[in-house]
Design an enzyme around this catalytic site. Structure first.
Site, PDB file in Angstrom:
ATOM      1  N   ARG A 261       0.936  -1.189  -0.115  1.00  0.00           N
ATOM      2  CA  ARG A 261       0.068   0.067   0.099  1.00  0.00           C
ATOM      3  C   ARG A 261       0.688   1.406  -0.076  1.00  0.00           C
ATOM      4  O   ARG A 261       2.087   1.073   0.128  1.00  0.00           O
ATOM      5  CB  ARG A 261      -1.085   0.035   1.331  1.00  0.00           C
ATOM      6  CG  ARG A 261      -0.249  -0.008   2.546  1.00  0.00           C
ATOM      7  CD  ARG A 261      -1.252  -0.162   3.987  1.00  0.00           C
ATOM      8  NE  ARG A 261      -0.394  -0.151   4.937  1.00  0.00           N
ATOM      9  CZ  ARG A 261      -0.444   0.695   5.796  1.00  0.00           C
ATOM     10  NH1 ARG A 261      -0.812   2.141   5.417  1.00  0.00           N
ATOM     11  NH2 ARG A 261       0.337   0.725   6.921  1.00  0.00           N
TER      12      ARG A 261
ATOM     13  N   SER B 114      12.274  10.214   4.921  1.00  0.00           N
ATOM     14  CA  SER B 114      11.381  11.286   4.892  1.00  0.00           C
ATOM     15  C   SER B 114      11.672  12.681   5.060  1.00  0.00           C
ATOM     16  O   SER B 114      12.792  12.897   5.748  1.00  0.00           O
ATOM     17  CB  SER B 114      10.180  10.939   5.975  1.00  0.00           C
ATOM     18  OG  SER B 114       9.260  11.903   6.463  1.00  0.00           O
TER      19      SER B 114
ATOM     20  N   TYR C 211      10.078   8.432  14.795  1.00  0.00           N
ATOM     21  CA  TYR C 211      10.070   8.487  13.498  1.00  0.00           C
ATOM     22  C   TYR C 211      10.800   9.343  12.621  1.00  0.00           C
ATOM     23  O   TYR C 211      11.563   8.775  11.945  1.00  0.00           O
ATOM     24  CB  TYR C 211       8.679   8.961  12.868  1.00  0.00           C
ATOM     25  CG  TYR C 211       8.175   8.940  11.572  1.00  0.00           C
ATOM     26  CD1 TYR C 211       8.067   7.720  11.062  1.00  0.00           C
ATOM     27  CD2 TYR C 211       8.282   9.954  10.729  1.00  0.00           C
ATOM     28  CE1 TYR C 211       7.813   7.530   9.603  1.00  0.00           C
ATOM     29  CE2 TYR C 211       8.120   9.874   9.223  1.00  0.00           C
ATOM     30  CZ  TYR C 211       7.980   8.855   8.862  1.00  0.00           C
ATOM     31  OH  TYR C 211       7.523   8.567   7.358  1.00  0.00           O
TER      32      TYR C 211
ATOM     33  N   LYS D 172      14.247   8.037  10.215  1.00  0.00           N
ATOM     34  CA  LYS D 172      14.471   8.438   9.077  1.00  0.00           C
ATOM     35  C   LYS D 172      15.858   9.219   8.830  1.00  0.00           C
ATOM     36  O   LYS D 172      16.079   9.289   7.706  1.00  0.00           O
ATOM     37  CB  LYS D 172      13.107   9.108   8.561  1.00  0.00           C
ATOM     38  CG  LYS D 172      11.941   8.339   8.520  1.00  0.00           C
ATOM     39  CD  LYS D 172      11.940   7.170   7.740  1.00  0.00           C
ATOM     40  CE  LYS D 172      10.439   6.591   7.450  1.00  0.00           C
ATOM     41  NZ  LYS D 172      10.711   5.620   6.254  1.00  0.00           N
TER      42      LYS D 172
END
Length: 248
Positions: free
Chosen positions: A16, A143, A156, A160
């Site tokens: 996805r 990211s 997070y 990243k």
């Protein structure tokens, strides 16, 4: 240009979101894509259906990137089945958001296990068959948050940001073996995850994007296609920003 015919690619987290967009983009350029997933077999099969509809070929591979032994086995099996592995795109990732004072240790550890250690485990396993064929392409999906930070996303952002250091280190380690290692750093991308945000949260994100719209997963996929193509054979250790000007 950007012809990937005959290449074997593995995309983790390909069931996805960005992973799906990357998988379809690679297949549309001729690559045979192995779509990794952990839980949602139906969604992974749907990605393969989209690959087929785009005129490509693909298959699914179930393993948890946070499990080093399973990752080694899964990547090795894909390379053995096809006799080679030319491209790895490490896209599997999770985000458990919380202000630091509320962040649970187990949530921090799980974020690093998937986003950082999982990506490194995939790279370790992929490099072995790439050495045998004397070349390969690795792309880590980082990211914009890893570059600029974001309130409530300490875990997070840490995972990243660390991927950018991994990218540069592996680029140095394996340049002499004709293996390039790069990253993409997407910003606000239109996915199921971002569509589930409140209207207020989406408006806030858009206010930070000079292009005034989210990216499509296909646009992130196009950036990856470039990095794994022959046209990018002299690009390594680079982080390609796909953020609409959100961070420069």
């Amino acid at each position: 240009m950007f012809d990937l015919t005959g290449k074997i690619a593995l995309v983790t987290g390909g069931s996805r979101g960005i992973g799906r967009g990357v998988a379809v983009a690679l297949a549309s350029r001729g690559a045979h894509v192995v779509v990794n997933y952990m839980r949602n077999e139906a969604a992974a099969a749907e990605t393969v259906g989209l690959i087929t509809a785009a005129g490509g070929k693909g298959e699914t591979a179930k393993f948890d990137v946070a499990n080093p032994a399973a990752t080694e086995q899964g990547v090795s099996a894909a390379a053995k089945q096809h006799g080679r592995l030319d491209i790895l795109v490490a896209c599997a990732g999770i985000s458990i958001d919380s202000l630091l004072l509320r962040l649970k240790d187990e949530d921090f550890d799980q974020t690093l296990a998937v986003n950082l250690r999982g990506a490194v485990a995939c790279a370790r396993a992929a490099i072995r068959p790439m050495l045998k064929t004397k070349g390969g392409r690795i792309v880590f999906v980082s990211s914009v948050v890893g570059e600029m930070g974001n309130s409530g996303q300490t875990a997070y952002a840490a995972s990243k940001a660390a991927l950018l250091g991994v990218t540069k280190s592996l680029a140095l380690e394996y340049a002499s073996r004709n293996i390039t290692v790069n990253a993409v750093t997407p910003g606000y991308v239109d996915t199921d995850m971002t569509r589930s945000l409140s209207d207020e949260a989406r408006s806030h994100l858009l206010s930070q994007v000079p292009l005034a719209r989210p990216a499509t997963t296909a646009e992130v996929g196009a950036a990856v296609v470039y990095l794994v193509s022959d046209e990018a054979s002299y690009v390594t250790g680079h982080a390609l920003r796909v953020n609409g000007g959100m961070y420069m």
